[in-house]
Structures are given as structure tokens and as C-alpha cells.
Design an enzyme around this catalytic site. Structure first.
Site, short mmCIF file in Angstrom:
data_model
loop_
_atom_site.label_atom_id
_atom_site.label_comp_id
_atom_site.label_asym_id
_atom_site.label_seq_id
_atom_site.Cartn_x
_atom_site.Cartn_y
_atom_site.Cartn_z
N ARG A 144 0.82 -1.22 0.00
CA ARG A 144 0.00 0.00 0.00
C ARG A 144 0.86 1.27 0.00
NH1 ARG A 144 -5.32 -1.25 2.85
NH2 ARG A 144 -5.50 0.99 3.11
N TYR A 147 0.65 4.44 -2.40
CA TYR A 147 -0.40 5.43 -2.14
C TYR A 147 -0.09 6.22 -0.88
CZ TYR A 147 -5.10 7.38 -1.57
OH TYR A 147 -6.16 8.24 -1.43
N ASP A 148 0.18 5.50 0.22
CA ASP A 148 0.39 6.17 1.51
C ASP A 148 1.58 7.13 1.44
OD1 ASP A 148 -1.39 4.15 1.96
OD2 ASP A 148 -0.37 3.27 3.67
N GLY A 150 3.18 8.18 -1.31
CA GLY A 150 2.99 9.17 -2.37
C GLY A 150 2.24 10.38 -1.85
N LYS A 151 1.18 10.12 -1.08
CA LYS A 151 0.37 11.21 -0.52
C LYS A 151 1.14 11.96 0.57
CE LYS A 151 -3.79 10.98 -2.54
NZ LYS A 151 -4.42 12.12 -3.23
N PRO A 276 -5.50 -1.07 7.98
CA PRO A 276 -5.64 -0.43 9.29
C PRO A 276 -6.77 -1.05 10.12
CG PRO A 276 -5.71 1.19 7.50
CD PRO A 276 -5.81 -0.16 6.87
#
Length: 315
Positions: A144, A147-148, A150-151, A276
Site C-alpha cells: 500500500r 499510495y500512503d 505518495g500522498k 488499518p
């Protein structure tokens, strides 16, 4: 002087972006909707095409865009695990190169710019609920991470442009959002459960179904984004936008079965890596700064979403 504000929405043909474009047009703005249609669709904005203040452009934000605008909402990025794990390198590029290009445009045009960040910057949180001061608990090398991280990097870029170039920035951390125009195959829990229920299939719970999520209806979220953009230059964020009402995944499944009238059973599968356990926003800052909090109850929002999926599938 140009009267109606010219507003660029990247990812504007996506689920959230299309509702945002709609609301901005309702407010009298000129809207340039940019999308590469990886997860967004023309169908989401088809009803806006006759509006003379609306323009749709096919463009990938990993390449620079040369337009004249007053405000930028940077929403472009696949946001569900199914989509962002399909091409993880491109997902990171979309977040990072996309932020650099959007910020470069904001710097040149002196536009106010908002970043649609995510609750995923908190990772699998060790504090509950999540407040903006929390730095997160993120695996930098997991499936993941594209995404995590990258943001997270995009947020870094926004604050560095703000400090280094005086760019007027807004950062919103978006928690689980649902509603009509969600992609039916995006792998997100609300769309998954609704599609399974409408097809009369069993509903898949990962783990024991006791992990929690907070679900914000799209209309509420869009209102929060616009209120954040409307703030003065002293408000940068990050600001959590989400619904603090916390539900277990099992409760969500049971409610969807009830609302669809499905005969589905619940089946359990192993929990995916880095999923999560808890996700709930502390929205004190949004309440204090934006006078914003969600108003749509989960049951009411789900009914509208189920109606949309019924029409989509003729179920």
C-alpha cells in the site's frame, strides 16, 4: 478583472471530483475538469457538458499543464487499493509528479491550491481517533506504500512550496467517503458490499469484521473541501475531513443487507497486509476552523448509494 473564478479540478471526472465540479458550477465558477480517465469516467460529468462554464480536458497530471486559473483542487490519484496497486509506480508518480506540476502551475499563476490528501497518511494508527498532529505509522515498503507514501510526499511538497515560494496552500486529509458515482469494482468496502448484496452473493468480511471505519457521504465532504478553499491564507491545514461516527465493518455489512433486502450471508477471509484496524477522524480542527461537520447519516447516505448501484446494474 475576470469576475467568475476560474477553477481547475484535477481528477475532476472521478467520484469526488465530479460532485466538486458540480458544486463549483452551482456557485458560478468557471470549471476546467482535467482527468486521464484511469478511474474517472466521462459519464460522471456528462450532465455538465452543456454548461458553458464547464470544460473537460483529457490530461495526465504527471505532465505539466499550461492554463490560466485562480484556484486548483488537486484530486488526481487512484484512491482504492485495487486501482492504486494495479500500477504502483504510476500511483507514486501521480501523487508526487502530479503535486509538483500542480504546485508549479499555482506558483506561476499565483493560484490558491488545495491538495486532496488522505487519512492513509496516518497508516495503521497507534493513536485513536487520529488528529492532524499525529505523524502516522506507515510501512514505507509494503503493497500500500505507493499510495500512503505518495500522498505523504505530496503534503511535504505542498508545505515546502508554501515556505519556499509563498504559495497559498490548503491540505485536506480525506477519510473514507462514499456515495453515488463510486466505481462498482473499486474494491472499497461500501461498493463491494453493495454489489455483493445486489447480486445476492455472500458478503466478504476480512478478519473478524471488528475493524472500524468512519464513512462520510460525498456531499458532506465536498462542502468541507469548498469551505477549506474559501479560508484566508493563514489556514493551510492539514485538516481532517471525514465523519467521526465509527462503525465496525460487520455493522456496515449488516446494514447494507437490511437496506437491500438481500439474503446474503457473511463469510470471513484473512486480513490483507497493512490494513488499518481502526480509522476515525478527530474533526475538532474542521469544526473550529471551517464550522464544518457531516450532516448525512450513514443509513440515509447508503440508501442513495444503493439506488445508484441498482440503476447501474439494473438489479
Amino acid at each position: 478583472m475576470h469576475l467568475a473564478p476560474r477553477i481547475l479540478v484535477t481528477g475532476g471526472a472521478g467520484f469526488i471530483g465530479s460532485f466538486l465540479c458540480e458544486r463549483l458550477l452551482d456557485r458560478g465558477a468557471e470549471v476546467l475538469c482535467v482527468d486521464n480517465f484511469f478511474t474517472g469516467t466521462r459519464t460522471n460529468v456528462a450532465h455538465l457538458m452543456d454548461n458553458p462554464r464547464f470544460e473537460l480536458m483529457r490530461h495526465d497530471v504527471t505532465f505539466p499543464l499550461f492554463v490560466e486559473v485562480d484556484q486548483i483542487y488537486n484530486l488526481a490519484c487512484p484512491a482504492s487499493p485495487v486501482h492504486y496497486q494495479f500500477d504502483p509506480v504510476q500511483t507514486t508518480k501521480t501523487s508526487v509528479h502530479g503535486a509538483i506540476n500542480a504546485l508549479g502551475l499555482a506558483k506561476r499563476t499565483k493560484a490558491k491550491i488545495l491538495q486532496a490528501s488522505t487519512s492513509e497518511v496516518y497508516g495503521d494508527p497507534e493513536i485513536h481517533p487520529q488528529r492532524e498532529e499525529y505523524w502516522g505509522h506507515v510501512n514505507p515498503i509494503g503493497p500500500r506504500s505507493c499510495y500512503d507514501e505518495g500522498k505523504r510526499c505530496a503534503e511535504t511538497l505542498f508545505f515546502d512550496y508554501h515556505r519556499q515560494h509563498g504559495t497559498e496552500i490548503k491540505v485536506a486529509r480525506i477519510f473514507n467517503t462514499y456515495g453515488p458515482r463510486m466505481h462498482p469494482n473499486d474494491g472499497r468496502v461500501v461498493s463491494n458490499f453493495i454489489m455483493q448484496a445486489l447480486r445476492g452473493e455472500d458478503i466478504t468480511l476480512y478478519g473478524d469484521g471488528q475493524q472500524t471505519r468512519s464513512f462520510c457521504f460525498v456531499d458532506d465532504l465536498v462542502e468541507g473541501l469548498i469551505r477549506l478553499m474559501d479560508t484566508g491564507p493563514d489556514v493551510t491545514g492539514p485538516i481532517n475531513l471525514g465523519n467521526p461516527g465509527e462503525f465496525t465493518i460487520k455493522e456496515l455489512a449488516e446494514l447494507i443487507i437490511e437496506l437491500t433486502g438481500a439474503k446474503s450471508s457473511l463469510v470471513h477471509k484473512p486480513l490483507p497486509q497493512d490494513d488499518p484496524r481502526q480509522r476515525q477522524p478527530d474533526i475538532t480542527r474542521a469544526k473550529d476552523t471551517l464550522s464544518w461537520e457531516p450532516t448525512v447519516k450513514l443509513r440515509d447516505g447508503l440508501e442513495k448509494t444503493i439506488d445508484y448501484f441498482r440503476q447501474l446494474t439494473n438489479a
